[in-house]
Design a protein around this motif. Structure first.
Motif, PDB file in Angstrom:
ATOM      1  N   PRO A  98      45.439  50.832  33.733  1.00  0.00           N
ATOM      2  CA  PRO A  98      45.629  49.505  33.159  1.00  0.00           C
ATOM      3  C   PRO A  98      44.963  48.402  33.982  1.00  0.00           C
ATOM      4  O   PRO A  98      44.809  47.289  33.514  1.00  0.00           O
ATOM      5  CB  PRO A  98      47.149  49.334  33.162  1.00  0.00           C
ATOM      6  CG  PRO A  98      47.622  50.211  34.269  1.00  0.00           C
ATOM      7  CD  PRO A  98      46.674  51.376  34.312  1.00  0.00           C
ATOM      8  N   MET A  99      44.586  48.747  35.221  1.00  0.00           N
ATOM      9  CA  MET A  99      43.987  47.768  36.122  1.00  0.00           C
ATOM     10  C   MET A  99      43.267  48.520  37.234  1.00  0.00           C
ATOM     11  O   MET A  99      43.520  49.703  37.436  1.00  0.00           O
ATOM     12  CB  MET A  99      45.073  46.872  36.716  1.00  0.00           C
ATOM     13  CG  MET A  99      46.073  47.650  37.562  1.00  0.00           C
ATOM     14  SD  MET A  99      47.584  46.757  37.891  1.00  0.00           S
ATOM     15  CE  MET A  99      48.373  46.828  36.301  1.00  0.00           C
ATOM     16  N   PRO A 100      42.373  47.879  37.963  1.00  0.00           N
ATOM     17  CA  PRO A 100      41.761  48.549  39.104  1.00  0.00           C
ATOM     18  C   PRO A 100      42.788  48.743  40.209  1.00  0.00           C
ATOM     19  O   PRO A 100      43.677  47.898  40.389  1.00  0.00           O
ATOM     20  CB  PRO A 100      40.649  47.594  39.543  1.00  0.00           C
ATOM     21  CG  PRO A 100      40.931  46.297  38.885  1.00  0.00           C
ATOM     22  CD  PRO A 100      41.858  46.538  37.742  1.00  0.00           C
ATOM     23  N   GLU A 159      38.971  52.200  38.304  1.00  0.00           N
ATOM     24  CA  GLU A 159      38.618  50.940  37.665  1.00  0.00           C
ATOM     25  C   GLU A 159      39.495  50.729  36.436  1.00  0.00           C
ATOM     26  O   GLU A 159      40.042  51.688  35.895  1.00  0.00           O
ATOM     27  CB  GLU A 159      37.144  50.959  37.237  1.00  0.00           C
ATOM     28  CG  GLU A 159      36.169  51.080  38.388  1.00  0.00           C
ATOM     29  CD  GLU A 159      36.196  49.874  39.308  1.00  0.00           C
ATOM     30  OE1 GLU A 159      36.382  48.745  38.816  1.00  0.00           O
ATOM     31  OE2 GLU A 159      36.036  50.056  40.520  1.00  0.00           O
ATOM     32  N   GLN A 160      39.592  49.497  35.989  1.00  0.00           N
ATOM     33  CA  GLN A 160      40.356  49.212  34.781  1.00  0.00           C
ATOM     34  C   GLN A 160      39.747  49.970  33.615  1.00  0.00           C
ATOM     35  O   GLN A 160      38.529  50.032  33.475  1.00  0.00           O
ATOM     36  CB  GLN A 160      40.353  47.717  34.485  1.00  0.00           C
ATOM     37  CG  GLN A 160      41.188  47.356  33.286  1.00  0.00           C
ATOM     38  CD  GLN A 160      41.387  45.866  33.136  1.00  0.00           C
ATOM     39  OE1 GLN A 160      40.907  45.080  33.931  1.00  0.00           O
ATOM     40  NE2 GLN A 160      42.091  45.473  32.103  1.00  0.00           N
ATOM     41  N   ASP A 161      40.574  50.569  32.784  1.00  0.00           N
ATOM     42  CA  ASP A 161      40.210  51.355  31.598  1.00  0.00           C
ATOM     43  C   ASP A 161      39.585  52.702  31.922  1.00  0.00           C
ATOM     44  O   ASP A 161      39.169  53.416  31.021  1.00  0.00           O
ATOM     45  CB  ASP A 161      39.294  50.575  30.651  1.00  0.00           C
ATOM     46  CG  ASP A 161      40.009  49.416  29.993  1.00  0.00           C
ATOM     47  OD1 ASP A 161      41.238  49.504  29.821  1.00  0.00           O
ATOM     48  OD2 ASP A 161      39.344  48.424  29.651  1.00  0.00           O
TER      49      ASP A 161
END
Length: 176
Positions: A98-100, A159-161
């Motif tokens: 959901p976030m880095p 990393e995010q995603d």
């Protein structure tokens, strides 16, 4: 430690004013606080049909591994030890960061992993943690199923995603 109304209001004010923070997942004892700014991505899972099926970090990781013999010693290691797949297989769910942050498979250094590849999981079962600035965010299974693959090594940056795991929800039917 008890979470008071004033504490919750202050936490929500911090989330509201933070530029690079879209969501918050906080657990203090039995109290769970999940807050998200309007328009923020879901907490842990995006549908497989989402336009960003391939995480941005996966492409450099694959290129770095393919070009390893020609790279210089100063080159940074890839974020994951296994390259992320270009596409998620049909009917399977991509569990995304959901976030880095830093990916953790265990709740504590001396504890076993939350899940193993091939293991059946219930919906909402904790699969892993992503740590950001000493805050540990639980990533839950969106549906019951079997862990098809775990794509990130314990303790590595994400990393995010970025796809962390792939869950096969069709395998949940065989569990009964």
């Amino acid at each position: 430690m008890n979470l008071q109304h004033a504490d919750v209001r202050r936490i929500l004010e911090l989330l509201d004013t933070a530029e690079h923070l879209d969501l918050l997942d906080l657990r203090i004892g039995d109290v769970v606080l999940q807050a998200r700014k309007p328009g923020a991505a879901p907490l842990s899972v995006l549908p497989v049909e989402a336009p960003a099926a391939t995480p941005i970090a996966a492409t450099p990781a694959v290129k770095t591994q393919a070009a390893a013999p020609a790279s210089t010693p100063a080159a940074a290691p890839p974020a994951t030890s296994k390259p992320a797949p270009a596409e998620v297989p049909d009917q399977m769910l991509a569990i995304r960061a959901p976030m880095p942050g830093t990916f953790f498979r265990t709740p504590a250094p001396d504890q076993p992993p939350f899940v193993e590849q091939g293991q059946r999981v219930d919906a909402s079962a904790t699969l892993c943690l992503v740590e950001v600035m000493k805050m540990f965010n639980s990533i839950a299974a969106p549906a019951a199923g079997r862990i098809h693959s775990i794509l990130v090594e314990h303790g590595h940056a994400v990393e995010q995603d970025q796809i962390l795991m792939i869950v096969d929800p069709t395998e949940a039917e065989d569990a009964a």
